[in-house]
Design a protein around this motif. Structure first.
Motif, PDB file in Angstrom:
ATOM      1  N   UNK A   8       0.844  -1.207   0.000  1.00 28.07           N
ATOM      2  CA  UNK A   8       0.000   0.000   0.000  1.00 28.07           C
ATOM      3  C   UNK A   8       0.874   1.250   0.000  1.00 28.07           C
ATOM      4  N   UNK A   9       0.520   2.185  -0.887  1.00 24.45           N
ATOM      5  CA  UNK A   9       1.149   3.508  -0.933  1.00 24.45           C
ATOM      6  C   UNK A   9       0.111   4.544  -0.506  1.00 24.45           C
ATOM      7  N   UNK A  10       0.539   5.483   0.326  1.00 25.69           N
ATOM      8  CA  UNK A  10      -0.313   6.620   0.700  1.00 25.69           C
ATOM      9  C   UNK A  10       0.373   7.907   0.251  1.00 25.69           C
ATOM     10  N   UNK A  11      -0.277   8.644  -0.645  1.00 28.10           N
ATOM     11  CA  UNK A  11       0.272   9.887  -1.176  1.00 28.10           C
ATOM     12  C   UNK A  11      -0.499  11.059  -0.564  1.00 28.10           C
ATOM     13  N   UNK A  12       0.210  11.885   0.196  1.00 27.37           N
ATOM     14  CA  UNK A  12      -0.432  12.994   0.898  1.00 27.37           C
ATOM     15  C   UNK A  12      -0.349  14.258   0.044  1.00 27.37           C
ATOM     16  N   UNK A  13      -1.487  14.723  -0.424  1.00 28.72           N
ATOM     17  CA  UNK A  13      -1.519  15.886  -1.310  1.00 28.72           C
ATOM     18  C   UNK A  13      -1.226  17.181  -0.565  1.00 28.72           C
ATOM     19  N   UNK A  14      -1.394  17.181   0.748  1.00 29.01           N
ATOM     20  CA  UNK A  14      -1.125  18.388   1.532  1.00 29.01           C
ATOM     21  C   UNK A  14       0.355  18.548   1.834  1.00 29.01           C
ATOM     22  N   UNK A  15       1.045  17.421   2.105  1.00 29.89           N
ATOM     23  CA  UNK A  15       2.457  17.486   2.511  1.00 29.89           C
ATOM     24  C   UNK A  15       3.413  17.039   1.419  1.00 29.89           C
ATOM     25  N   UNK A  16       2.926  16.340   0.406  1.00 26.37           N
ATOM     26  CA  UNK A  16       3.794  15.801  -0.633  1.00 26.37           C
ATOM     27  C   UNK A  16       4.532  14.549  -0.219  1.00 26.37           C
TER      28      UNK A  16
END
Length: 483
Positions: free
Chosen positions: A341-349
């Motif tokens: 699983x990958x989690x990509x945080x759009x707020x922090x990059x």
């Protein structure tokens, strides 16, 4: 069982000991229609209503060079369930390449394992020297089956009930369509991508529910890459730039040699579904053959797929020398894909990664009603060590971490097993897995229906002939067949 045979296709194949032209991969050239299939065990669920389509590779002519199993001509095998009964048919996909070789009576194109100068005619797709056999993937969109080629081809349309080839898709761009276009049941859209050896190297496209292309935009990459799959969530289309791609120096000489570029991270692009600039994220280096699903969780986009621990394995030690390299790249126990699983945080990059299972797993499926949405259950295949053959299934509860397995007896090999939802179901796992089985001991094939809740077999249905192994499959409910 009533069986009607179609006229024979023209073939020039001779005897071979090639490991992927014998055994469960023995080419199958017979086209038939069969009704009143025999139930070998259990009973067909009366509310199982739709078709299972499986795309397979079946070489028709003697190879010009070194045969790779992904070179074979596409045959779609179908089983149609309705009212507790089943019927079967299979057909070659009449691509331009298939028809040209039928006319010539021989192979006209080399294959994936061949160097430059083998093909007798200009080739197709990202590689440039291959035949577009449309033999890799298959989806159902706007009432048509769409068969695609992993190196990017014309995207061939078929009638999902008769399997008649309807020709290339009018919406397919000049650089072709890769395998693993995605259908979003919530919008009726088909999302696709292609890749090439010329800038910008990757494109993203959208086809609406009526079959009209509404978007086609570049997703620029640093150079030629080899993405095999994509994912999507409610608002994002997700692409990849992974550090396993052609060696640039050899590529200048026309040699397509894949290697792992050490020190280069994996990169993932989140592109707005309606088009726009990509948001790029870095992750641990790997290669991903297939993704499962993706969804949004606050500021994060979550992507599940199969992380390869050893994407460029050494030649298989106990294989015949001339096939050892090829067999290693087809052996999941050599390149070791793990559910990830990958989690990509759009707020922090930032990117956060998590291993979901340490077993060798691949070719995952889930309830397509949850495509692009938070989901709970995933169904992966297990593989026979040393071979590209599926020998079982694993169900994961992605909320609790529990899992359940179904292991096939020795000598029985499955196909990709999509989820068929029970009509009117409320629970996500209320339905069945449908798979074709090749029984090497008996020399037969059958369809296996598995209860997706319990992972127990509920029915076995005999097929009229032994089929060849292959890659991808799709389930389409009766409503999807009407577009």
């Amino acid at each position: 069982m009533k069986v009607a045979r179609q006229p024979s296709v023209r073939t020039s194949l001779g005897h071979t000991d090639h490991p992927y032209m014998t055994g469960a991969w023995t080419p199958q050239h017979e086209e038939v229609d069969a009704e009143d299939l025999v139930v070998l065990e259990g009973a067909i669920p009366p509310d199982l209503d739709g078709v299972y389509l499986r795309n397979t590779e079946n070489p028709v002519h003697e190879p010009l060079g070194r045969y790779h199993p992904f070179d074979g001509d596409g045959i779609v095998h179908q089983i149609d369930f309705q009212g507790g009964r089943a019927r079967y048919r299979n057909r070659f996909i009449r691509t331009r390449g298939f028809e040209a070789e039928q006319e010539a009576g021989q192979s006209l194109w080399g294959g994936l394992a061949d160097g430059p100068g083998v093909s007798l005619r200009p080739g197709f797709g990202a590689h440039g020297g291959l035949k577009d056999s449309a033999s890799t993937d298959i989806v159902v969109h706007a009432g048509e089956a769409i068969a695609t080629f992993y190196q990017c081809g014309e995207a061939y349309r078929l009638d999902p009930l008769t399997l008649e080839t309807l020709g290339p898709a009018a919406w397919a761009p000049i650089d072709g369509v890769s395998a693993h276009a995605k259908v979003d049941p919530a919008t009726g859209e088909l999302l696709f991508f292609n890749y090439s050896k010329h800038a910008p190297y990757l494109h993203y496209g959208v086809v609406d529910r009526s079959g009209r292309r509404t978007l086609y935009q570049p997703v620029p990459l640093p150079g030629p890459r080899l993405p095999h799959d994509m994912a999507f969530s409610a608002n994002w289309a997700i692409f990849n730039d992974l550090p396993v791609f052609w060696d640039a120096g050899l590529l200048e000489r026309g040699i397509h040699a894949v290697r792992l570029h050490k020190g280069v991270p994996s990169r993932f692009a989140l592109v707005p579904r309606g088009g726009g600039e990509p948001h790029w994220f870095e992750a641990a280096p790997t290669y991903v053959l297939h993704f499962l699903n993706a969804y949004e969780d606050g500021d994060e986009v979550v992507v599940d797929g199969y992380f390869q621990e050893n994407p460029t394995p050494r030649p298989l030690a106990d294989a015949p020398e001339q096939y050892a390299h090829l067999m290693a790249y087809l052996d999941e126990h050599s390149f070791r894909p793990k559910l990830h699983r990958w989690r990509f945080n759009l707020a922090t990059g930032e990117t956060v990664e998590q291993r979901l299972d340490e077993r060798v797993l691949e070719f995952g499926m889930f309830n397509q009603a949850y495509a692009g949405k938070p989901y709970r259950y995933a169904y992966s295949t297990t593989a026979k060590p040393g071979w590209f053959l599926f020998d079982g299934f694993v169900k994961h509860d992605l909320v609790t971490g529990e899992s359940w397995s179904l292991k096939l007896p020795e000598g029985r090999y499955a196909s990709e097993a999509p989820f068929a939802a029970r009509p009117g179901a409320v629970d996500e796992d209320d339905g069945w897995l449908v798979s074709f089985i090749i029984d090497e001991t008996a020399g037969t094939s059958e369809c296996l229906i598995v209860d997706a809740r319990t992972m127990e077999a509920v029915c076995r249905v005999a097929l009229p002939h032994k089929i060849s192994s292959g890659t991808h499959a799709v389930w389409a409910g009766r409503g999807e067949l009407r577009g």
